[in-house]
Design a protein around this motif. Structure first.
Motif, mmCIF file in Angstrom:
data_model
loop_
_atom_site.group_PDB
_atom_site.id
_atom_site.type_symbol
_atom_site.label_atom_id
_atom_site.label_comp_id
_atom_site.label_asym_id
_atom_site.label_seq_id
_atom_site.Cartn_x
_atom_site.Cartn_y
_atom_site.Cartn_z
ATOM 1 N N LYS A 17 33.176 -18.511 -37.150
ATOM 2 C CA LYS A 17 32.994 -18.020 -38.509
ATOM 3 C C LYS A 17 33.044 -16.499 -38.537
ATOM 4 O O LYS A 17 33.685 -15.892 -39.410
ATOM 5 C CB LYS A 17 31.648 -18.502 -39.066
ATOM 6 C CG LYS A 17 31.334 -17.925 -40.446
ATOM 7 C CD LYS A 17 29.974 -18.377 -40.960
ATOM 8 C CE LYS A 17 29.685 -17.736 -42.341
ATOM 9 N NZ LYS A 17 28.369 -18.179 -42.875
ATOM 10 N N SER A 42 36.310 -15.342 -40.584
ATOM 11 C CA SER A 42 36.015 -14.793 -41.908
ATOM 12 C C SER A 42 36.333 -13.306 -41.959
ATOM 13 O O SER A 42 36.855 -12.796 -42.963
ATOM 14 C CB SER A 42 34.556 -15.047 -42.287
ATOM 15 O OG SER A 42 33.677 -14.448 -41.347
ATOM 16 N N GLU A 52 35.674 -22.708 -45.653
ATOM 17 C CA GLU A 52 34.431 -22.427 -46.400
ATOM 18 C C GLU A 52 34.066 -23.517 -47.387
ATOM 19 O O GLU A 52 32.883 -23.813 -47.580
ATOM 20 C CB GLU A 52 34.569 -21.091 -47.134
ATOM 21 C CG GLU A 52 34.634 -19.889 -46.209
ATOM 22 C CD GLU A 52 34.678 -18.568 -46.968
ATOM 23 O OE1 GLU A 52 34.630 -18.595 -48.220
ATOM 24 O OE2 GLU A 52 34.764 -17.520 -46.313
ATOM 25 N N ASP A 83 31.340 -24.064 -44.857
ATOM 26 C CA ASP A 83 30.757 -22.899 -44.196
ATOM 27 C C ASP A 83 31.078 -22.877 -42.700
ATOM 28 O O ASP A 83 30.212 -22.689 -41.845
ATOM 29 C CB ASP A 83 29.236 -22.859 -44.406
ATOM 30 C CG ASP A 83 28.627 -21.535 -43.947
ATOM 31 O OD1 ASP A 83 29.351 -20.512 -43.957
ATOM 32 O OD2 ASP A 83 27.450 -21.543 -43.552
#
Length: 338
Positions: free
Chosen positions: A76, A80, A108, A121
């Motif tokens: 992540k 991200s 996400e 997530d």
């Protein structure tokens, strides 16, 4: 679509019988990319292609594969950051911007496709229970397009589970066997000759390899990460020796130039006193002098190659060859007239 690969690092080599390790992955800012392949046994120095030339012209080692990359939290952090920086870059839009937007939703918001479920997530609620897998380039593949062809988005695999079946290039014992084959270091093929380096026109030259220098060779490739440990060992067994005299003006023994392996794992027969008038089981008779130069005698061993791997997997790989050249001086027999 964006693919964040598990970075492949070229392996380091070793001498025959030693052990070495290739680390594929990255270790920066506390983030551990776990895709690492360890090589041991007889592995080519410098991480390049080994000394094996496949007898199957259509066989090639895998140009890329999918392998464990990062846990959910670290993935992540990396993904991200990358997606946001690209989406915020000046001029980002159109097809590229839409693809990045889909990737963001995929990780996400649970946005998925057929056979490709999305994640909430970045699946951090399952951190420690598995890893995201990503494409790894084979650093020894010269074709860039092949090397970068594993372009699917990173996907999640639970610890102990096999990757989804649609990812045919997912790392497996068979792929590891092919990589071990690619990096296998075979011994030099220098045959013993009698006469050793200077022979005479029409004098049979005996050639042989004794079993002490003509033995099987093994190389192992292994991938060990939490929840996923596999390996494969590739074994090359010598089966024949082919002699090429370096000139058309020569007679081969046997006529094909192919000397098969003996029951004691040697090839040919050592010359011994009293055999001068005999035909060698493996050898050459040169018909013309090499003049002021030499003939380049090429000796090539054919190796029969198979592999075994985790879970009882195994099979055959194409035979491999490896050869060397050695200089042979051929002189005219001098007659003395009285």
């Amino acid at each position: 679509m964006f693919t964040e690969p598990a970075h492949g690092v070229e392996p380091t080599g070793n001498n025959q019988g030693a052990s070495t390790e290739q680390v594929g992955g990255s270790d920066k800012n506390g983030i551990y990319a776990a895709a690492r392949i360890q090589y041991s046994g007889s592995v080519a120095k410098g991480g390049g292609r080994g000394n094996v030339t496949s007898t199957d012209v259509n066989w090639t080692p895998p140009p890329c594969w999918y392998a464990p990359y990062l846990g959910a939290k670290d993935f992540k952090k990396e993904m991200s950051k990358h997606i946001d920086s690209q989406l915020n870059a000046p001029g980002m839009g159109g097809t590229a911007g839409a693809a990045l937007g889909e990737a963001k939703r995929h990780y996400e918001d649970g946005y998925g496709w057929t056979d490709t479920p999305g994640y909430k997530d970045y699946n951090v609620e399952n951190d420690g229970k598995g890893m995201f897998w990503a494409g790894v380039e084979n650093p020894d593949e010269p074709d860039y397009l092949k090397r970068t062809s594993c372009t699917d988005l990173p996907f999640w695999v639970e610890n102990g589970d096999a990757p989804p079946p649609q990812y045919e290039e997912a790392i497996s014992p068979e792929i590891l066997a092919a990589l071990a084959y690619q990096h296998m270091q075979l011994p030099d093929t220098k045959v013993t000759l009698a006469p050793e380096a200077n022979t005479k026109v029409n004098l049979p030259t005996w050639a042989w390899l004794d079993k002490a220098v003509f033995d099987e060779v093994q190389a192992t490739a292994a991938l060990n990460v939490p929840g996923f440990n596999i390996q494969a060992t590739t074994t090359a067994k010598p089966v024949s020796l082919k002699l090429e005299p370096g000139t058309r003006d020569a007679v081969m023994y046997p006529a094909s130039g192919e000397c098969v392996i003996n029951a004691d794992n040697s090839i040919g027969e050592p010359y011994a006193k009293g055999k001068a008038d005999q035909t060698p089981p493996c050898g050459i008779r040169y018909l013309r002098s090499s003049g002021d130069g030499t003939y380049k005698l090429r000796a090539t061993i054919t190796w029969e190659i198979n592999w075994t791997g985790t879970g009882g997997a195994g099979g055959d790989l194409p035979n491999g060859t490896f050869g060397n050249e050695q200089a042979v001086t051929v002189q005219e027999i001098q007659a003395v007239n009285r």
